[in-house]
Write a protein that holds these residues in place. Sequence first.
Motif, mmCIF file in Angstrom:
data_model
loop_
_atom_site.group_PDB
_atom_site.id
_atom_site.type_symbol
_atom_site.label_atom_id
_atom_site.label_comp_id
_atom_site.label_asym_id
_atom_site.label_seq_id
_atom_site.Cartn_x
_atom_site.Cartn_y
_atom_site.Cartn_z
ATOM 1 N N LEU A 204 2.080 -6.552 -4.947
ATOM 2 C CA LEU A 204 0.877 -6.820 -4.520
ATOM 3 C C LEU A 204 -0.348 -6.701 -5.818
ATOM 4 O O LEU A 204 -1.460 -7.201 -6.162
ATOM 5 C CB LEU A 204 0.614 -6.972 -2.993
ATOM 6 N N VAL A 205 -0.773 -5.337 -5.737
ATOM 7 C CA VAL A 205 -1.547 -4.257 -6.283
ATOM 8 C C VAL A 205 -0.926 -4.635 -7.677
ATOM 9 O O VAL A 205 -1.762 -4.751 -8.610
ATOM 10 C CB VAL A 205 -1.569 -3.048 -5.921
ATOM 11 N N ILE A 206 -0.292 -3.701 -8.491
ATOM 12 C CA ILE A 206 0.479 -4.223 -9.580
ATOM 13 C C ILE A 206 0.625 -4.908 -10.355
ATOM 14 O O ILE A 206 -0.253 -5.760 -11.609
ATOM 15 C CB ILE A 206 2.191 -3.277 -10.179
ATOM 16 N N GLY A 207 0.721 -6.688 -9.223
ATOM 17 C CA GLY A 207 0.670 -8.060 -9.824
ATOM 18 C C GLY A 207 -0.792 -8.348 -10.105
ATOM 19 O O GLY A 207 -0.744 -8.776 -11.696
ATOM 20 N N TYR A 324 -4.166 -7.064 -0.254
ATOM 21 C CA TYR A 324 -2.477 -6.953 1.538
ATOM 22 C C TYR A 324 -4.002 -8.330 2.109
ATOM 23 O O TYR A 324 -3.305 -8.554 2.802
ATOM 24 C CB TYR A 324 -3.147 -5.627 2.212
ATOM 25 N N ASP A 325 -4.810 -8.293 2.611
ATOM 26 C CA ASP A 325 -5.806 -9.236 3.591
ATOM 27 C C ASP A 325 -5.620 -10.336 2.854
ATOM 28 O O ASP A 325 -5.078 -11.404 3.716
ATOM 29 C CB ASP A 325 -7.447 -8.125 3.537
ATOM 30 N N VAL A 326 -5.497 -10.612 2.247
ATOM 31 C CA VAL A 326 -5.096 -12.413 0.978
ATOM 32 C C VAL A 326 -3.953 -12.593 1.673
ATOM 33 O O VAL A 326 -3.136 -13.536 2.110
ATOM 34 C CB VAL A 326 -5.737 -12.387 -0.455
ATOM 35 N N ALA A 327 -2.618 -11.395 1.413
ATOM 36 C CA ALA A 327 -0.983 -12.014 1.089
ATOM 37 C C ALA A 327 -1.198 -11.864 3.395
ATOM 38 O O ALA A 327 -0.297 -13.099 3.664
ATOM 39 C CB ALA A 327 -0.469 -10.707 0.782
ATOM 40 N N LEU A 328 -1.466 -11.322 3.742
ATOM 41 C CA LEU A 328 -1.876 -11.349 5.251
ATOM 42 C C LEU A 328 -1.937 -12.094 5.662
ATOM 43 O O LEU A 328 -1.458 -13.325 7.081
ATOM 44 C CB LEU A 328 -2.597 -10.033 6.189
ATOM 45 N N ARG A 329 -3.282 -12.959 5.524
ATOM 46 C CA ARG A 329 -4.560 -14.131 5.903
ATOM 47 C C ARG A 329 -2.934 -15.398 5.650
ATOM 48 O O ARG A 329 -2.830 -16.509 6.266
ATOM 49 C CB ARG A 329 -5.492 -14.378 5.302
ATOM 50 N N SER A 330 -2.566 -15.422 4.393
ATOM 51 C CA SER A 330 -2.155 -16.440 4.396
ATOM 52 C C SER A 330 -0.911 -16.511 4.560
ATOM 53 O O SER A 330 -0.142 -18.165 5.054
ATOM 54 C CB SER A 330 -1.359 -16.286 2.559
#
Length: 359
Positions: A204-207, A324-330
């Motif tokens: 997620l972060v490297i991307g 991380y927050d965006v991914a978890l919310r999604s």
Amino acid sequence: LEFVTAVRRFTRDVRNGREKLLCIGVSERVVRLVGRSSNVTKLSLDYGEPGHIVPVFEEVEAFQEELVEHTKLNIPMAWHVRDGSYGDTRSWRGFRVSRDWMLRCQDGSRVMLIEADASVEFSVFLRGENAQNDLTLQEVTQARTKIEYLLTRKKALRPGDRVYTVMLCDPLVPVVTGGGHKFTTRKYLEMLGGVDIILDCKALVIGEVLCWWRSLRRSQPGITELAVDTTDQGLFAGAKKIFHSHNIEVVDSSEASPRSAYLVYHVKSSDTVNVAMSLLRMGRIPASQMCLLVEDAREAMIGVRYIRTMLNQEVAYVCTSVAYDVALRSIRNEIRQGCTPEEIQSAVDIHSENLLRLQ
């Protein structure tokens, strides 16, 4: 005197995560296993989700600031489980759950969602054998078993309801069996079950960093290399290996030139911001060629505001906890819409591949 003593004891227990949680009030709560620390949980509590996120933490000292800030009315909102004690029944005495905590899905069913943040701070470029996860599979699945048992005992689970676990981790960290067989964390999780959706925290972060690099290259074709400003040799070596696989030449910050993009990543987010401000004040690096990689969302926003206010410059940044927050919310939204874990995992994998694909 006895009343004052009782109030003090209650306040202490609330702030130590040992006071019984209230099942009334806030509905649709997510249990968040945070391990030793979790910047994404701090972000969730700071911006919009206090009450909807129930942190289960291991170290009182590491989480004390959040506990004090979010328990001002002495309302229990978090739970403490010592490292290695997730399977101990005594660790969960007083931990209350109810059907109201479960996410409501479009088909009328409900899902009890457990999110496990196993990411480790200051380790974005450490992959596989050089990395570790903050929570083990045993800890995550033991917590799930205890929570599912509490729901079952209260007869809160009805036909069609499910319990899902999402694990944010480095899926490439190796797991070695007693017989010497080596598996990636993801393969091991798939073999044993207990985790429904795996989020690759590093991808997620490297991307996001790669997206910044590609955007910069499109606007400034003269940029041909990436200078990484860090004092950690292991992180620098990891960054060099990762970006080399994307045909990006990485150099040390001391070797930066006008054709260098500049990535700043230090142990503390405040250190990252401080280094960036010093470089910008000295005119060493143009703000348009710089990106800050930070862990703490609060520090990131404050730092960018300082740079904007004091130096009248804009600088790009990538924040791990925001990603991380965006991914978890999604994922939560997809669960509410009725998507299965298999469908969500497939979408997550495709998204990670698209982020990491060189364009």
